[in-house]
Design a protein around this motif. Sequence first.
Motif, PDB file in Angstrom:
ATOM      1  N   MET A  42       0.824  -1.010  -0.230  1.00  0.00           N
ATOM      2  CA  MET A  42      -0.051  -0.133   0.198  1.00  0.00           C
ATOM      3  C   MET A  42       0.462   1.119   0.078  1.00  0.00           C
ATOM      4  O   MET A  42       1.888   1.755   0.889  1.00  0.00           O
ATOM      5  N   ARG A  43       1.371   1.901  -1.032  1.00  0.00           N
ATOM      6  CA  ARG A  43       1.979   3.134  -1.861  1.00  0.00           C
ATOM      7  C   ARG A  43       3.307   2.452  -1.041  1.00  0.00           C
ATOM      8  O   ARG A  43       3.778   3.058  -0.761  1.00  0.00           O
ATOM      9  N   GLY A  44       3.706   1.206  -1.048  1.00  0.00           N
ATOM     10  CA  GLY A  44       5.381   1.027  -1.263  1.00  0.00           C
ATOM     11  C   GLY A  44       5.151   0.070  -0.460  1.00  0.00           C
ATOM     12  O   GLY A  44       6.113   0.338  -0.001  1.00  0.00           O
ATOM     13  N   ARG A  45       4.096   0.573   0.852  1.00  0.00           N
ATOM     14  CA  ARG A  45       4.865   0.042   2.084  1.00  0.00           C
ATOM     15  C   ARG A  45       3.754  -1.569   2.480  1.00  0.00           C
ATOM     16  O   ARG A  45       3.040  -1.802   2.292  1.00  0.00           O
ATOM     17  N   ARG A  46       4.226  -2.664   2.779  1.00  0.00           N
ATOM     18  CA  ARG A  46       3.789  -4.363   3.068  1.00  0.00           C
ATOM     19  C   ARG A  46       3.064  -4.582   4.576  1.00  0.00           C
ATOM     20  O   ARG A  46       3.662  -3.684   5.028  1.00  0.00           O
ATOM     21  N   VAL A  47       1.826  -4.012   4.088  1.00  0.00           N
ATOM     22  CA  VAL A  47       1.047  -4.728   4.446  1.00  0.00           C
ATOM     23  C   VAL A  47       0.489  -6.383   5.093  1.00  0.00           C
ATOM     24  O   VAL A  47       0.071  -6.058   3.668  1.00  0.00           O
ATOM     25  N   ALA A  48       0.298  -6.248   5.840  1.00  0.00           N
ATOM     26  CA  ALA A  48      -1.045  -7.419   6.030  1.00  0.00           C
ATOM     27  C   ALA A  48      -2.567  -6.999   5.889  1.00  0.00           C
ATOM     28  O   ALA A  48      -3.364  -5.766   6.763  1.00  0.00           O
TER      29      ALA A  48
END
Length: 529
Positions: free
Chosen positions: A91-97
Motif C-alpha cells: 500500500m503506497r509501497g509499504r507492505r501490509v497484511a
Amino acid sequence: MPRPCPLRPGHGFECDASPSAAPQPHLRGTAVSDRLSAAALIDLVLDEGSWESWDSPPERGLVSEQYAAELRAAEEKTGLDESVVTGAGLMRGRRVAVVACEFRFLAGSIGVAAADRLVAAVERATAEGLPLLAAPVSGGTRMQEGTVAFVQMVKISAAIAAHKTAGLPYLVYLRNPTTGGVMASWGSLGHVTVAEPGALVGFLGPRVYEALYGRPFPPGVQTSENLYAHGLVDAVVPPEEIADILDRALTVLLAPKRDLEEIPNPVDEEVPDVDTWESITRSRRADRPGVRRLLRYAATDVIPLNGTGQGEFDPGLLIALARFGGSPCVFLGQDRRGQTEDHPLGPGALREARRGMRLAAELGLPLMTVIDTHGAALSVEAEEGGLAGEIARCLADLVTLDAPTLTLLLGEGTGGGALALLPADRVVAAQHAWLSPLPPEGASAIVHRDVEHAPDMARAQGVRALDMRAAGIVDRIVVERPDAADEPEEFCARLGAVLRYELAELWQRDREALVGARTHRYQRIGRLG
C-alpha cells in the motif's frame, strides 16, 4: 461547536459543518448490489499487482446436507471458499497484511474455518512484523455452526491482542453491515477505526431485535455517523479514501528513528522577569494560540482521532496522531476552543486522554500532552461521571506509562484537570503559561474571602513558568515576544522547533530507564536541598 474533521486528506482541524449537518444516515446503508466485494476493496486499497493470498483450503468437520448445500451455493456465487480472505500486499509501497470479509458468502458470517483463517493471518502478520488492516462486513457468528462458532470470538480477540502487544498497528474499516460477534471482537479492537458512510454498525442486528422484542429498533442508532458522534469510531470515510487515510496513519505509526540525532537543539533565550499577574492576564487572551494553531504551524501528518472508543466525546480535548519533524507522537491537547461555560473540561475528556496513553504504550510511540484549561467541570454530571477518579487514573497512568512522555504548558493551567496531563519525562512551558491548584481568584476567596487578592495569591503560590522552572517542575521555557497572541505563527514555529528536538531525544532513550527516572523526578519535587 466545530469538531475535528474526519480523517480526510487536505482537511484541517476546523470544520464549518456541525455533526447535525452531516448526511442523514440510512439504517441499512448501501444496497447489497452496490457493496464492494472483498476483492474489489483490496484492489482499491493496495498497489496494483501486489496482492499475495495467504489462504489455504478450509478444513471442515462433518456438516449437515443442508449446510453443505449452502456452502456450495456460496462458493458458486462468490468464487471463494470462505467468508474471509487474507493475505499481504503493498500500500503506497509499504507492505501490509489484510483480512477482509466477503458479505456475499453467507452474509460474511464467521464459523470455525473462517476463524482459523483469520487467526492464522493475524499470527503471520505478527511474526512478519506487518501492520494489519481489517475490513469486516458481517452478520456475525455463523448460526449453522452454533455455539462452537460463537466461541471463536475468543481466539480471534486473543490473536489481535498479541499483535498489538508486539507493538504493531491494527487498523479497522467497518463496512455495511458489521454486527454481532464480529463487531464484538475484531471489529472493535483497532488502534484507529473508521467506518463506511451510512453503514449499519452495531452489536445486535435490527432484524433480531424486532423478532425478539416485537418492535423495530430505533432508527439512526446503529449507523456509522451516530457512532462517530458518540466517540466510538474515528471517522466516517468512503472506500475510495481509505488508502490515503491508512497511509497517513502508518506514516506516523511506523515513522523511522533514523536521522533523529541530527535535529538541532534550539538555543534557549533569556526569559524576561514578567510579573505573575501580567502572565496570567496574557494567558487568558481570547486570541492566544491554542492546540489547533500549534498543530497547524508546527506539526505534520496530523491524523485526528475521535473520542474514547467507549461511547464518549468531549470537545475540550483533542486527540491525534502527529509528527513534529521526523518524530511521531500520540498527541493529547486541551482545546481552549472546545471548553465553554456550558461545557467545561469533563471526565470524558480525561477518558479520551487515557485512550491516547494506551495507544502510546501499545505502539511504543512518544506521548505529548498539552495543558491549556481554565479548569475542569464543577457539576453534578462531572461528580457522577467520576471526575476525581479520572484525574487520579490519569496521574497514575502517566507516571508509570511505558512510553516516552513530553508535556507542554501552553496557557492556563487550572486545577486537577490541568495536573492530570502534567507528569512527563520532560516539561516545556510557554513563557506566560502557569499551573495552579485553583484559579487565583478561587485561591483568594479561600484565604482572603474576596477575589481582590488574586494577583497576590498567584505571586505567592509560584504559579508562573519561571517559578516552576526554579522548583524543578518545568525543564525549559519558550519565550513570547512579548505575547504569543501578538505573534501566533512565529511563536508556534519557535515552540515547534523545541518540541521536535525534545521528542527526538526522548524517543531514542531507553523506555524502562525513562519510567524509573520519571518516578524519581516527581518524588524529589518540593524536597528541601
